[in-house]
Write an enzyme that holds these catalytic residues in place. Structure first.
Site, short mmCIF file in Angstrom:
data_model
loop_
_atom_site.label_atom_id
_atom_site.label_comp_id
_atom_site.label_asym_id
_atom_site.label_seq_id
_atom_site.Cartn_x
_atom_site.Cartn_y
_atom_site.Cartn_z
N ARG A 177 84.26 47.41 15.15
CA ARG A 177 83.27 47.06 16.19
C ARG A 177 83.65 45.75 16.87
O ARG A 177 84.07 45.71 18.02
CB ARG A 177 81.87 46.97 15.57
CG ARG A 177 80.72 46.96 16.61
CD ARG A 177 80.41 45.61 17.20
NE ARG A 177 80.03 44.61 16.22
CZ ARG A 177 79.89 43.32 16.51
NH1 ARG A 177 80.10 42.88 17.75
NH2 ARG A 177 79.56 42.44 15.57
N ASP A 178 83.57 44.65 16.15
CA ASP A 178 83.84 43.34 16.73
C ASP A 178 85.31 43.21 17.14
O ASP A 178 85.64 42.53 18.11
CB ASP A 178 83.48 42.26 15.71
CG ASP A 178 83.47 40.87 16.31
OD1 ASP A 178 83.38 40.74 17.54
OD2 ASP A 178 83.52 39.89 15.54
N HIS A 187 80.70 34.39 8.87
CA HIS A 187 81.57 35.09 9.83
C HIS A 187 82.40 34.02 10.54
O HIS A 187 81.94 33.39 11.49
CB HIS A 187 80.69 35.85 10.83
CG HIS A 187 81.46 36.69 11.81
ND1 HIS A 187 81.26 38.05 11.91
CD2 HIS A 187 82.39 36.39 12.74
CE1 HIS A 187 82.04 38.54 12.87
NE2 HIS A 187 82.73 37.53 13.39
N HIS A 201 85.85 32.53 12.55
CA HIS A 201 87.02 32.78 13.39
C HIS A 201 88.07 31.72 13.06
O HIS A 201 87.75 30.63 12.60
CB HIS A 201 86.63 32.73 14.87
CG HIS A 201 85.85 33.93 15.31
ND1 HIS A 201 86.11 34.60 16.48
CD2 HIS A 201 84.80 34.59 14.74
CE1 HIS A 201 85.27 35.63 16.61
NE2 HIS A 201 84.46 35.63 15.57
N CYS A 224 85.57 37.24 21.10
CA CYS A 224 84.25 37.41 21.70
C CYS A 224 84.43 37.48 23.21
O CYS A 224 84.93 36.53 23.81
CB CYS A 224 83.32 36.25 21.33
SG CYS A 224 81.70 36.40 22.10
N ASN A 238 89.02 37.08 14.54
CA ASN A 238 88.27 36.93 13.30
C ASN A 238 89.21 36.63 12.14
O ASN A 238 90.41 36.88 12.20
CB ASN A 238 87.53 38.23 12.99
CG ASN A 238 86.40 38.51 13.95
OD1 ASN A 238 85.43 37.79 14.00
ND2 ASN A 238 86.53 39.58 14.73
#
Length: 311
Positions: A24-25, A217, A219, A250, A259
């Protein structure tokens, strides 16, 4: 595999649940759209590698995230995976309707810790965005659905700079109060450092948010993602978001790079003797395969190192 050598460190959890966000991300930030069947195969391969929480897709309007416009087509292709939780992102009531219609039972809402990012990402003020999420969370809970609350820009914002810790805590407490079962603290532009991580987690505890509902989460913009993860583990966090092959960023924050790579995380956790249930060899093979689909090498250092050894 005999490496890395397992050398446990005191005060760390025995097991970590990896919340895999690559499908997804990761893929939402690709310039090109990945075919639906390739996405489904990616999720299936991640599951075969032992990942049990795989964020599958996002039920947002295709105008905003065209790479995930196939959510209705993708979710039924993977929803039957045994023993695998498949959270999906829902931005509003319409997104929740679409997710529920397909039988999704884990959803996530995406909040911001700053006004600037709320306006850029959600086209609303921070408080307006929380007001939109409240009925979504309430209805989801009424349907027996598990709800995750993402909080972006927890450690820094490209427009506002440093983000005051109480401001982040206020948003976290609001999400818990409206019924979120779990939080994910996002270092969206990768500027956090370990002391900052510990300070935020400690203040959350002081303000009544327990560590067991918090995930992290990170990065890797400045190469701090693993160090920050280690600081979170020392505090007792047992849920860590990561993306296979280091995919993602993002689309609304241009300074956000990839990520934390799941393989890099698993390598560190394996060396610490922390159980994840993940087969690193299968995971590396999966990310290598996806890199081939995307036409570029994986940014994960562990993928590169182990793939090179196999050649």
């Amino acid at each position: 595999m005999t490496l890395p050598m397992t050398v446990p460190a005191p005060g760390l959890p025995a097991r970590v649940r990896i919340h895999e966000v690559g499908a997804r991300d990761g893929l939402q930030n690709e310039k090109s759209t990945v075919p639906t069947e390739v996405k489904a195969e990616f999720v299936r391969r991640l599951a075969e590698a032992g990942l049990t929480t795989i964020e599958a897709t996002s039920f947002v309007h295709p105008k905003w995230v065209p790479q995930l416009a196939d959510a209705e087509q993708l979710f039924p292709l993977v929803s039957g995976l045994e023993g695998v939780e498949l959270p999906v992102l829902v931005p509003n009531d319409r997104g929740l309707d679409r997710a529920l219609a397909l039988g999704a039972w884990r959803v996530a809402v995406f909040a911001s810790a700053t006004e600037s990012f709320a306006k850029a990402n959600l086209n609303r003020t921070l408080d307006e965005s929380l007001a939109v999420f409240e009925p979504v969370v309430r209805r989801a809970k009424g349907e027996g659905v598990h709800v995750r609350g993402y909080v972006s820009m927890c450690f820094g914002d490209p427009w506002e700079g440093a983000v005051p810790l109480p401001q982040v805590v206020r948003v976290c407490k609001a999400l818990v109060a409206m019924g979120c079962d779990e939080l994910s603290l996002g270092d969206t532009i990768g500027v956090a450092t370990p002391g900052h991580v510990r300070a935020l987690l400690s203040l959350l505890n002081e303000e009544g948010v327990p560590t067991d509902v918090v995930g992290v989460h990170f990065h890797d913009t400045y190469g701090q993602a693993l160090a920050n993860t280690y600081a979170a583990l020392q505090h007792g966090v047992t849920t860590v978001d990561a993306s296979a092959g280091g995919l993602g960023g993002c689309p609304y924050a241009k300074s956000a790079t990839g990520n934390l790579a799941t393989e890099d995380l698993v390598w560190m956790l394996r060396g610490l003797g922390i159980d994840t249930g993940v087969d690193l060899g299968l995971l590396v093979a999966t990310s290598d395969w996806m890199a081939g689909q995307l036409g570029r090498p994986s940014p994960s250092r562990t993928v590169r190192a182990l793939s090179h050894k196999e050649q």
